[in-house]
Motif scaffolding. Sequence first.
Motif, mmCIF file in Angstrom:
data_model
loop_
_atom_site.group_PDB
_atom_site.id
_atom_site.type_symbol
_atom_site.label_atom_id
_atom_site.label_comp_id
_atom_site.label_asym_id
_atom_site.label_seq_id
_atom_site.Cartn_x
_atom_site.Cartn_y
_atom_site.Cartn_z
ATOM 1 N N THR A 247 0.678 -1.302 0.126
ATOM 2 C CA THR A 247 0.036 -0.087 -0.018
ATOM 3 C C THR A 247 0.895 1.374 -0.034
ATOM 4 O OG1 THR A 247 -0.370 -0.057 2.426
ATOM 5 C CG2 THR A 247 -1.776 -1.080 1.142
ATOM 6 N N ASN B 239 -11.067 -0.824 -4.535
ATOM 7 C CA ASN B 239 -10.686 0.174 -3.554
ATOM 8 C C ASN B 239 -9.491 0.865 -3.643
ATOM 9 O OD1 ASN B 239 -8.854 -1.181 -2.185
ATOM 10 N ND2 ASN B 239 -10.407 -2.054 -0.921
ATOM 11 N N ARG B 240 -8.871 1.710 -3.280
ATOM 12 C CA ARG B 240 -7.720 2.651 -3.693
ATOM 13 C C ARG B 240 -6.749 1.521 -3.357
ATOM 14 N NH1 ARG B 240 -9.153 5.373 1.230
ATOM 15 N NH2 ARG B 240 -7.983 4.913 3.024
ATOM 16 N N HIS B 241 -6.739 0.541 -2.816
ATOM 17 C CA HIS B 241 -5.706 -0.624 -2.537
ATOM 18 C C HIS B 241 -5.497 -1.537 -3.584
ATOM 19 C CE1 HIS B 241 -4.820 1.327 1.483
ATOM 20 N NE2 HIS B 241 -6.177 1.135 1.691
ATOM 21 N N THR C 21 -7.873 -4.769 -6.173
ATOM 22 C CA THR C 21 -9.170 -5.359 -6.803
ATOM 23 C C THR C 21 -9.238 -6.785 -6.360
ATOM 24 O OG1 THR C 21 -8.940 -3.681 -8.624
ATOM 25 C CG2 THR C 21 -10.505 -5.658 -8.775
ATOM 26 N N PRO D 161 -1.719 1.093 -8.835
ATOM 27 C CA PRO D 161 -2.733 1.576 -7.612
ATOM 28 C C PRO D 161 -3.396 2.751 -7.719
ATOM 29 C CG PRO D 161 -0.525 1.903 -6.873
ATOM 30 C CD PRO D 161 -0.460 1.284 -8.349
ATOM 31 N N ALA D 162 -4.488 3.006 -7.189
ATOM 32 C CA ALA D 162 -5.392 4.179 -7.311
ATOM 33 C C ALA D 162 -4.508 5.527 -6.735
ATOM 34 C CB ALA D 162 -6.580 4.249 -6.384
ATOM 35 N N TYR D 163 -3.810 5.418 -5.578
ATOM 36 C CA TYR D 163 -2.636 6.272 -5.155
ATOM 37 C C TYR D 163 -1.294 5.831 -4.967
ATOM 38 C CZ TYR D 163 -7.014 8.688 -4.161
ATOM 39 O OH TYR D 163 -8.303 9.157 -3.958
ATOM 40 N N SER E 158 -0.613 5.644 -0.799
ATOM 41 C CA SER E 158 -1.826 5.618 -0.083
ATOM 42 C C SER E 158 -1.623 5.429 1.349
ATOM 43 C CB SER E 158 -2.507 4.180 -0.575
ATOM 44 O OG SER E 158 -3.943 3.825 0.323
ATOM 45 N N THR F 7 -0.752 9.179 2.587
ATOM 46 C CA THR F 7 -2.155 9.909 1.965
ATOM 47 C C THR F 7 -3.178 9.680 2.987
ATOM 48 O OG1 THR F 7 -1.222 10.094 -0.185
ATOM 49 C CG2 THR F 7 -3.513 10.757 0.293
#
Length: 280
Positions: free
Chosen positions: A91, A128-130, A132, A146-148, A151, A154
């Motif tokens: 993450t 989710n942001r982590h 799928t 990843p989404a961020y 993460s 943040t």
Amino acid sequence: MRDFRIHASGLLLEQDPLAQETALSRVMADAESLAGDFLVTVRVDCPGIWLESGAKHRAEKLFVVHVDIWEGSLLTVTLETYSDAWLTMNTRGREQLEVHAENAPRLAAALEGISALLGSKPTPADPNRHATPTETGFEDPRIEGPAYDDSWGTFEVPRRSTLLRARIPASEDEYEQTTDHPVRYFTIRRGGKTLGYMWSSFGDEAAGYEPRTAAGEEAFEAGSGWLMRLRAAHGQGLSALAALDWLAQNPPQPDIGLIVEDTPQEAPSLDALEEFSGRY
């Protein structure tokens, strides 16, 4: 509207969870005594081990098993994980192929066993942001990323700080909470378990406590006591580094843990200590 007859959260997974007088067995007995239109919800916190380079790392809440029962006949079981050991990228956005290779097959085997027990394949949750979710674990986040990128920094670090400081009264009589300088720190341990790390900055007047995420709720319970001790040092006019020495020389009651080193350790940055405390 459904009638919530039982809502049990935060149950611990005991060694023999269905033995008489365990928390789970008492909930089961209450549920079996019910009749009519009702909903039973049970959440069980499950500790566990994740692997890295053959070494075992214990997390006090590796999984949570969430069970909903409607009218004693319709059952939904949800498996939540609180570890990134199953991912090819953690993450923090760092690749971890060896960690994934050691742990992902274990998760896949667990999901297969649960599916066989319940007679139904799992339905993956939404992305989710982590990561799928899939029927066997998680997709490889390296495909789309990843989404961020960060993460952890943040979302998770601020969240840990919010949870920790919500346990103590607000005050302006304390050290700065962040620093860009290297830090010195002591390890806090209770009953053989590492709960967190007291730290102070080399270059400014910053000091604080980093809870060890894998220790779970205990890390935050102890941390509130250590932050109050740190606030007491600030009230005496001690510098951040002097406060760390004062904590070591004037240990509190053992219920919030004890400093285990004779001399403090050093980390190149607070970010490095936050990552360490969040991962191990």
